[in-house]
Structures are given as C-alpha cells and as structure tokens.
Motif scaffolding. Structure first.
Motif, PDB file in Angstrom:
ATOM      1  N   ASN A   1      38.929  51.390  43.528  1.00  0.00           N
ATOM      2  CA  ASN A   1      37.929  52.074  42.711  1.00  0.00           C
ATOM      3  C   ASN A   1      36.617  51.306  42.621  1.00  0.00           C
ATOM      4  OD1 ASN A   1      39.197  54.633  41.204  1.00  0.00           O
ATOM      5  ND2 ASN A   1      40.777  53.084  41.463  1.00  0.00           N
ATOM      6  N   ASN A   2      36.351  50.560  43.676  1.00  0.00           N
ATOM      7  CA  ASN A   2      35.062  49.886  43.833  1.00  0.00           C
ATOM      8  C   ASN A   2      34.727  48.927  42.692  1.00  0.00           C
ATOM      9  OD1 ASN A   2      34.480  51.350  46.233  1.00  0.00           O
ATOM     10  ND2 ASN A   2      33.878  53.110  44.997  1.00  0.00           N
ATOM     11  N   GLU A   3      35.756  48.370  42.069  1.00  0.00           N
ATOM     12  CA  GLU A   3      35.520  47.386  41.018  1.00  0.00           C
ATOM     13  C   GLU A   3      35.771  45.963  41.518  1.00  0.00           C
ATOM     14  OE1 GLU A   3      37.226  50.426  37.591  1.00  0.00           O
ATOM     15  OE2 GLU A   3      37.853  48.351  37.622  1.00  0.00           O
ATOM     16  N   LEU A   4      36.199  45.845  42.758  1.00  0.00           N
ATOM     17  CA  LEU A   4      36.558  44.526  43.276  1.00  0.00           C
ATOM     18  C   LEU A   4      35.356  43.598  43.365  1.00  0.00           C
ATOM     19  CD1 LEU A   4      38.786  42.758  44.372  1.00  0.00           C
ATOM     20  CD2 LEU A   4      38.337  43.676  46.648  1.00  0.00           C
ATOM     21  N   SER A   5      34.191  44.163  43.696  1.00  0.00           N
ATOM     22  CA  SER A   5      33.007  43.311  43.845  1.00  0.00           C
ATOM     23  C   SER A   5      32.683  42.597  42.539  1.00  0.00           C
ATOM     24  CB  SER A   5      31.812  44.152  44.304  1.00  0.00           C
ATOM     25  OG  SER A   5      31.543  45.194  43.371  1.00  0.00           O
ATOM     26  N   ASN A   6      32.863  43.258  41.402  1.00  0.00           N
ATOM     27  CA  ASN A   6      32.612  42.613  40.120  1.00  0.00           C
ATOM     28  C   ASN A   6      33.593  41.470  39.885  1.00  0.00           C
ATOM     29  OD1 ASN A   6      30.549  44.422  39.523  1.00  0.00           O
ATOM     30  ND2 ASN A   6      31.966  45.906  38.629  1.00  0.00           N
ATOM     31  N   ILE A   7      34.838  41.658  40.272  1.00  0.00           N
ATOM     32  CA  ILE A   7      35.834  40.610  40.109  1.00  0.00           C
ATOM     33  C   ILE A   7      35.517  39.439  41.030  1.00  0.00           C
ATOM     34  CG2 ILE A   7      38.269  40.042  40.455  1.00  0.00           C
ATOM     35  CD1 ILE A   7      38.959  42.837  39.566  1.00  0.00           C
ATOM     36  N   ILE A   8      35.092  39.745  42.241  1.00  0.00           N
ATOM     37  CA  ILE A   8      34.762  38.674  43.194  1.00  0.00           C
ATOM     38  C   ILE A   8      33.631  37.804  42.662  1.00  0.00           C
ATOM     39  CG2 ILE A   8      33.755  38.210  45.458  1.00  0.00           C
ATOM     40  CD1 ILE A   8      35.296  40.513  46.561  1.00  0.00           C
ATOM     41  N   GLN A   9      32.653  38.421  42.022  1.00  0.00           N
ATOM     42  CA  GLN A   9      31.539  37.653  41.473  1.00  0.00           C
ATOM     43  C   GLN A   9      32.014  36.658  40.424  1.00  0.00           C
ATOM     44  OE1 GLN A   9      28.755  40.569  40.070  1.00  0.00           O
ATOM     45  NE2 GLN A   9      28.164  41.238  42.129  1.00  0.00           N
ATOM     46  N   ARG A  10      33.098  37.013  39.750  1.00  0.00           N
ATOM     47  CA  ARG A  10      33.595  36.127  38.693  1.00  0.00           C
ATOM     48  C   ARG A  10      34.639  35.133  39.205  1.00  0.00           C
ATOM     49  NH1 ARG A  10      34.044  41.095  35.926  1.00  0.00           N
ATOM     50  NH2 ARG A  10      36.322  40.922  35.971  1.00  0.00           N
ATOM     51  N   ILE A  11      35.560  35.597  40.047  1.00  0.00           N
ATOM     52  CA  ILE A  11      36.673  34.711  40.435  1.00  0.00           C
ATOM     53  C   ILE A  11      36.827  34.523  41.938  1.00  0.00           C
ATOM     54  CG2 ILE A  11      37.969  35.272  38.358  1.00  0.00           C
ATOM     55  CD1 ILE A  11      39.716  37.114  40.033  1.00  0.00           C
ATOM     56  N   GLY A  12      36.228  35.383  42.755  1.00  0.00           N
ATOM     57  CA  GLY A  12      36.322  35.236  44.205  1.00  0.00           C
ATOM     58  C   GLY A  12      37.581  35.868  44.782  1.00  0.00           C
ATOM     59  N   TYR A  13      37.588  36.042  46.090  1.00  0.00           N
ATOM     60  CA  TYR A  13      38.720  36.684  46.768  1.00  0.00           C
ATOM     61  C   TYR A  13      40.011  35.876  46.611  1.00  0.00           C
ATOM     62  CZ  TYR A  13      35.854  40.179  49.153  1.00  0.00           C
ATOM     63  OH  TYR A  13      35.042  41.239  49.423  1.00  0.00           O
ATOM     64  N   ASN A  14      39.907  34.562  46.784  1.00  0.00           N
ATOM     65  CA  ASN A  14      41.120  33.737  46.731  1.00  0.00           C
ATOM     66  C   ASN A  14      41.799  33.831  45.373  1.00  0.00           C
ATOM     67  OD1 ASN A  14      41.006  32.766  49.359  1.00  0.00           O
ATOM     68  ND2 ASN A  14      39.704  31.030  48.803  1.00  0.00           N
ATOM     69  N   ASN A  15      41.021  33.714  44.300  1.00  0.00           N
ATOM     70  CA  ASN A  15      41.609  33.790  42.963  1.00  0.00           C
ATOM     71  C   ASN A  15      42.161  35.183  42.662  1.00  0.00           C
ATOM     72  OD1 ASN A  15      41.179  31.119  42.277  1.00  0.00           O
ATOM     73  ND2 ASN A  15      39.136  31.508  41.444  1.00  0.00           N
ATOM     74  N   PHE A  16      41.454  36.201  43.138  1.00  0.00           N
ATOM     75  CA  PHE A  16      41.953  37.567  42.930  1.00  0.00           C
ATOM     76  C   PHE A  16      43.321  37.746  43.584  1.00  0.00           C
ATOM     77  CE2 PHE A  16      42.475  41.822  44.777  1.00  0.00           C
ATOM     78  CZ  PHE A  16      42.541  42.580  43.613  1.00  0.00           C
ATOM     79  N   LEU A  17      43.433  37.317  44.832  1.00  0.00           N
ATOM     80  CA  LEU A  17      44.696  37.473  45.550  1.00  0.00           C
ATOM     81  C   LEU A  17      45.796  36.616  44.932  1.00  0.00           C
ATOM     82  CD1 LEU A  17      43.412  37.516  49.239  1.00  0.00           C
ATOM     83  CD2 LEU A  17      44.312  39.449  47.931  1.00  0.00           C
ATOM     84  N   LYS A  18      45.459  35.388  44.529  1.00  0.00           N
ATOM     85  CA  LYS A  18      46.452  34.508  43.919  1.00  0.00           C
ATOM     86  C   LYS A  18      46.981  35.105  42.617  1.00  0.00           C
ATOM     87  CE  LYS A  18      44.775  30.111  45.821  1.00  0.00           C
ATOM     88  NZ  LYS A  18      44.119  28.808  45.481  1.00  0.00           N
ATOM     89  N   LYS A  19      46.073  35.590  41.766  1.00  0.00           N
ATOM     90  CA  LYS A  19      46.495  36.147  40.485  1.00  0.00           C
ATOM     91  C   LYS A  19      47.302  37.423  40.679  1.00  0.00           C
ATOM     92  CE  LYS A  19      42.878  34.265  37.484  1.00  0.00           C
ATOM     93  NZ  LYS A  19      41.794  34.594  36.506  1.00  0.00           N
TER      94      LYS A  19
END
Length: 273
Positions: free
Chosen positions: A81-99
């Motif tokens: 739902n196109n919200e990933l970019s906002n999460i990436i700005q805060r935690i990045g791809y690696n942290n998103f995938l880890k969590k």
C-alpha cells in the motif's frame, strides 16, 4: 509494528483455529474411544491429531492458511500500500526485513505452542491422562520418532514443530514480498504449503537419492517432523538430522528471497530518483 486492530485479528484467528482443533480432536477421539486406556494411548493420540497426522487433514489445510499468513499480513499490507517508503526513511530496508521476519517467526512459534498445549489438554480431559513410558513400543514402530521415550519425544516434537512453523512463516513472508495483491497473499500459505507437500511425491520414487531429497524438502518434515514417511522409509540420517537440514534449507531460502527483493527494491528506488 502490530497495531491494536492487527492484534485483535490475530487473536480472532487463533480462537478460530482453537475451535477447529476442538472439533477435529474431539472427532478423532470419539472414533478412537475404547473401554480402557494404556500408558501408550496419550502419545498415540497426541501424534495422530497433529497437522499431517493420520486423520487430521482439515486441521492441516487450515494451519497452512492461518499460521504463516496472519503473522505476516501486516508487513505485506504495508509493502503493498505504498507505505514502505515512509518506513524506509525511518528504519531502512534491513531493519524493516529484520523486524518483519522476527515478528513472523515469533508469532508462528507462539501459535504452534499454544495449539499444542491445547491439544494436550483436550486429550487429557477426553481420552487418556498424560502418561509417559521410557520405551514406547508405538514410537519404536513409527521409525521416525526422535526417541522411544515418550516424554522426550513430546518435548522434542513440540520444540521442532514450533520452530518449524516459525521458519515456515518467515518463508511465506519472504515469498509474499513478491506478491503485489493482498488478497492473493491471503491464500499463499495454503497454496505454497500444498505444493511443498505434493511436489516431492512426484519424484520421490525415481531413485534413492531423490527419495532422500523429498524427505528433506517436504513441508511436513519442517512443521510435523516424523509424521509422514516418504516411501514408507525412515528419514535419512535420522529424523533430527533430516529436520535440521530441512530447517536450514527453508531458512536459507527465505534469506535469499528477502535479499533479492531488497536489492530489487533499492534499484527501483534509485531509478525513481
């Protein structure tokens, strides 16, 4: 990352699954009821009511649908739902995938442990008391048990099945990263699980090597170790070695899928700039 609404949905899904366990377990108990019980009856009933057990096909399909999808849906929903970019700005791809992977794993383990404890309670109340034997003839005959000691068998089965469901949940999450429709992801656990269950049967009987491969690859080895004997043979190297190989295979496959998706997402983001 879980909102209150998501937690309520997970709790509802767990309650629905527990109701399903109640129906299937009590139905099997009714069909197996006999005037007297022995020390072997508890571990026998515990085994056959498992997903991929001798009778419990309905529970198998529902567990494939409920366990991995529910625990990963929030992360996939965010991605789709196109919200990933906002999460990436805060935690990045690696942290998103880890969590997301850690949440999927822990919730898969939790769902499994709760359901196993509930099965034990139902069996204890309605069929046979919780009893254990050091040298179970039933386990000795099964070929693929961890131990002939029924207490050790119970503990090892519950532990490996829980970890297996956790790994499978992460694997489904990793596959879901490539699914762009939320509705399709909702049935992905069922679809992938059935493929991994049925596909090995197509090549298992070609030669002994492929039979060994099928025993390692098939999904029951990961989430219900020892319950399905491919080719009516014992697991190559013993059930523990086979389960470890299977767990490493699915964990590594999930890591590869997440790594490739991350590289592709970063490349697309750079192109967009």
């Amino acid at each position: 990352m879980f909102s209150k609404r998501t937690c309520k949905i997970m709790l509802l899904a767990l309650l629905v699954y527990l109701l399903l366990i109640t129906f299937t377990t009590l139905s099997i108990i009714k069909s197996e009821m006999k005037p007297t019980v022995t020390a072997e009856d508890f571990i026998y009933m515990f085994t056959i009511v498992q997903p991929f057990g001798f009778f419990d096909s309905l529970s198998t399909y529902m567990s494939l649908l409920i366990f991995p999808v529910i625990v990963s849906f929030t992360s996939i929903f965010v991605k789709n739902n196109n919200e990933l970019s906002n999460i990436i700005q805060r935690i990045g791809y690696n942290n998103f995938l880890k969590k997301a992977a850690l949440q999927a794993f822990l919730m898969g383990v939790t769902f499994s442990v709760i359901s196993e404890i509930y099965r034990i309670i139902l069996i204890n109340w309605n069929y046979a008391p919780i009893t254990f034997t050091e040298k179970s003839f039933y386990l000795f005959q099964s070929k693929n048990s961890f131990s002939n000691n029924s207490f050790i068998q119970l503990l090892l089965f519950m532990a490996t099945a829980a970890v297996g469901w956790g790994i499978f949940s992460v694997f489904i999450f990793a596959c879901g990263l490539y699914v762009k429709k939320n509705a399709i992801f909702l049935i992905s656990g069922e679809f992938i699980g059935l493929i991994l269950l049925l596909l090995p049967t197509l090549y298992a009987m070609i030669n002994p090597f492929l039979l060994a491969v099928a025993n390692i690859v098939e999904i029951p080895t990961l989430v219900a170790p020892g319950l399905i004997n491919m080719g009516s043979q014992g697991a190559p190297g013993g059930i523990m070695i086979t389960w470890v190989a299977c767990a490493l295979l699915y964990a590594f496959s999930a890591w590869i899928l997440m790594t490739l998706w991350k590289k592709k997402a970063i490349a697309n983001e750079l192109k967009g700039k």
